[in-house]
Design a protein around this motif. Structure first.
Motif, mmCIF file in Angstrom:
data_model
loop_
_atom_site.group_PDB
_atom_site.id
_atom_site.type_symbol
_atom_site.label_atom_id
_atom_site.label_comp_id
_atom_site.label_asym_id
_atom_site.label_seq_id
_atom_site.Cartn_x
_atom_site.Cartn_y
_atom_site.Cartn_z
ATOM 1 N N GLN A 74 0.828 -1.201 0.000
ATOM 2 C CA GLN A 74 0.000 0.000 0.000
ATOM 3 C C GLN A 74 0.868 1.259 0.000
ATOM 4 O O GLN A 74 0.619 2.205 -0.756
ATOM 5 N N LYS A 75 1.895 1.281 0.856
ATOM 6 C CA LYS A 75 2.733 2.471 0.977
ATOM 7 C C LYS A 75 3.591 2.717 -0.261
ATOM 8 O O LYS A 75 3.913 3.861 -0.582
ATOM 9 N N SER A 76 3.962 1.623 -0.944
ATOM 10 C CA SER A 76 4.882 1.757 -2.081
ATOM 11 C C SER A 76 4.191 1.633 -3.429
ATOM 12 O O SER A 76 4.870 1.547 -4.456
ATOM 13 N N ASN A 77 2.858 1.626 -3.419
ATOM 14 C CA ASN A 77 2.093 1.443 -4.657
ATOM 15 C C ASN A 77 2.495 0.142 -5.355
ATOM 16 O O ASN A 77 2.619 0.090 -6.583
ATOM 17 N N GLY A 78 2.701 -0.902 -4.551
ATOM 18 C CA GLY A 78 3.004 -2.216 -5.102
ATOM 19 C C GLY A 78 4.460 -2.463 -5.437
ATOM 20 O O GLY A 78 4.807 -3.546 -5.933
ATOM 21 N N GLN A 79 5.323 -1.503 -5.163
ATOM 22 C CA GLN A 79 6.734 -1.654 -5.509
ATOM 23 C C GLN A 79 7.479 -2.603 -4.560
ATOM 24 O O GLN A 79 8.347 -3.352 -4.984
ATOM 25 N N MET A 80 7.157 -2.547 -3.276
ATOM 26 C CA MET A 80 7.843 -3.372 -2.283
ATOM 27 C C MET A 80 6.922 -4.511 -1.853
ATOM 28 O O MET A 80 5.744 -4.290 -1.571
ATOM 29 N N LYS A 81 7.477 -5.722 -1.805
ATOM 30 C CA LYS A 81 6.678 -6.861 -1.364
ATOM 31 C C LYS A 81 7.540 -7.832 -0.565
ATOM 32 O O LYS A 81 8.772 -7.839 -0.687
ATOM 33 N N ILE A 82 6.878 -8.634 0.256
ATOM 34 C CA ILE A 82 7.545 -9.624 1.101
ATOM 35 C C ILE A 82 7.392 -11.010 0.474
ATOM 36 O O ILE A 82 6.300 -11.403 0.072
ATOM 37 N N THR A 83 8.490 -11.740 0.400
ATOM 38 C CA THR A 83 8.440 -13.163 0.072
ATOM 39 C C THR A 83 8.984 -13.914 1.279
ATOM 40 O O THR A 83 10.153 -13.755 1.649
ATOM 41 N N ALA A 84 8.127 -14.701 1.916
ATOM 42 C CA ALA A 84 8.520 -15.408 3.135
ATOM 43 C C ALA A 84 8.974 -16.825 2.820
ATOM 44 O O ALA A 84 8.419 -17.492 1.944
ATOM 45 N N PHE A 85 9.987 -17.271 3.537
ATOM 46 C CA PHE A 85 10.493 -18.636 3.438
ATOM 47 C C PHE A 85 10.331 -19.273 4.812
ATOM 48 O O PHE A 85 10.887 -18.783 5.800
#
Length: 334
Positions: A55-66
Motif C-alpha cells: 500500500q505504501k509503495s504502490n506495489g513496488q515493495m513486497k515480502i516473500t517469506a520462506f
C-alpha cells in the motif's frame, strides 16, 4: 497561445511535483526467512507487513517469506543478513546470543510479570538500546514481535510457590541460564532434545518440562502431565531483523515504510499469539490438566530468589543491559 503554454507549463510542474510520491520506492522483493511454519502467528504478522508495504509503495515493495528454515537456521540466516546477501529474518533472541550477548537478558528468569510490562520495555528506550547493539553487529531490528512466555508442567504435584519446584526432574534447553534457574530452585535440571520430551515424560525419565501454552497444546504434553502452572519464568521475543548493509541502500521513504509496516505486523502477531495461547490453555484444562497461577506475592518471592542468577550472568550479558532492564521494571512497578 501564451495561455495554452502557461497551462501546459503549470500542468508539467504539477505532475513533476506529484511524481516523487512513488519515485522514492523501487521494485523490491524482500526475502524474509523464518524457522517456524506459516500457520504460526508470525504468518499473520508477515501478511500484514506485506499488505502495508504494498500500500505504501504502490506495489513496488513486497515480502516473500520462506518458512520452516528453508533458507537455513535462524543463525545461518542472520549471518546472511550481516553479509548483505539476504534481506530479512524473524528469529527468537536465543540463537543470536553468541552474536549479541546483550540478548541473553531475555533468558533471565521471571523478568516480566505481564504482557503489558514486556511491551513497555521492548517498545521503549530499553528496546532502542538493544537495537543500537544489533546495529553494531550489522543488523537493523525493525520491531520486536513475540514468541511469548514459558510455563511449567509436571506430573508430581501442583506448583504454587518456588519450593514446589524443588526435587522435580525438569527438562530444559541446553542453555546455561535455564540450567542455573531451575537448579537454583532446587530442581534437577535436565537438558534434552525437544523431540525426546514426550517420551521422557511418558516414561517418567523426567517429571516436568517448560514451554509456552501453544507448544504444550500442539505437542500434547498435557496427555502425560497432571499439572500446569503459569510461572512466566521466561519471555522470549521474536526480532524482525533486516540486513544493515541492504537497509542503508534504501531511500529514507523505503526505510520508514519498513519500520512502520513491521510495527503494524507486530501488533497483529502479538494479538494472534496471545489469543492462541489463551485458547490452548482452555484446551489443556478441558483435557483434565490442573492449572495454577503464581500469585503476585509468589512471583515477587521467586524473582527475589532468582536474582542470584542475574548476578552470575551479569558480566556476560552486560551490566548496562541487566541494570537497565531492572531499572525500567522497577519504574513500571511503582
Amino acid at each position: 497561445m501564451r495561455k495554452l503554454l502557461l497551462t501546459a507549463t503549470a500542468l508539467a510542474m504539477a505532475l513533476g511535483s506529484a511524481a516523487p510520491a512513488f519515485a522514492e520506492f523501487k521494485a523490491r522483493n524482500i526475502r524474509v526467512s523464518n524457522g517456524i511454519n506459516q500457520d504460526h502467528p508470525v504468518g499473520n504478522g508477515l501478511k500484514a507487513v506485506d499488505e502495508c508495504l504494498q500500500q505504501k509503495s504502490n506495489g513496488q515493495m513486497k515480502i516473500t517469506a520462506f518458512w520452516g528454515g528453508a533458507l537455513g537456521g535462524d543463525l545461518q540466516a542472520t549471518q546472511a543478513l550481516r553479509s548483505g546477501v539476504q534481506e530479512g529474518v524473524i528469529s527468537s533472541s536465543s540463537p543470536l546470543v553468541g552474536l549479541v550477548p546483550a540478548l541473553g537478558v531475555f533468558d533471565l528468569p521471571f523478568l516480566f510479570a505481564t504482557d503489558k510490562e514486556a511491551d513497555a520495555v521492548m517498545d521503549g528506550e530499553f528496546g532502542e538500546m538493544l537495537n543500537a547493539k544489533l546495529a553494531d553487529a550489522g543488523l537493523i531490528n525493525l520491531a520486536y514481535w513475540e514468541n511469548g512466555f514459558r510455563n511449567l508442567t509436571n506430573s508430581v504435584r501442583p506448583v504454587t510457590k518456588w519450593e514446589d519446584v524443588s526435587g522435580l526432574k525438569v527438562r530444559v534447553m541446553q542453555n546455561n541460564i535455564f540450567l542455573d534457574t531451575f537448579q537454583n530452585l532446587g530442581a534437577n535440571a535436565t537438558p534434552m532434545a525437544f523431540g525426546e520430551i514426550f517420551s521422557g515424560l511418558e516414561t517418567k525419565a523426567i517429571d516436568a518440562q517448560e514451554n509456552p501454552y501453544v507448544t504444550i497444546d500442539t505437542s500434547k504434553f498435557y496427555e502425560v502431565q497432571k499439572y500446569v502452572t503459569e510461572t512466566k519464568h521466561a519471555y522470549t521475543p521474536f526480532l524482525f531483523l533486516f540486513s544493515k548493509a541492504i537497509f542503508d541502500t534504501y531511500s529514507p521513504e523505503e526505510q520508514a515504510a519498513l519500520r512502520e509496516c513491521a510495527i503494524v505486523g507486530r501488533d497483529v502477531e502479538r494479538k494472534v499469539i496471545r489469543e492462541l495461547n489463551a485458547k490452548s490453555l482452555e484446551k489443556i484444562k478441558a483435557a483434565g490438566i490442573e492449572a495454577n497461577v503464581l500469585s503476585p506475592e509468589e512471583q515477587a518471592r521467586i524473582r527475589e530468589k532468582s536474582l542470584v542468577v542475574y548476578e552470575k550472568h551479569k558480566a556476560e550479558i552486560g551490566a548496562d543491559v541487566v541494570d537497565g532492564v531492572l531499572a525500567k521494571l522497577s519504574e513500571l512497578r511503582k
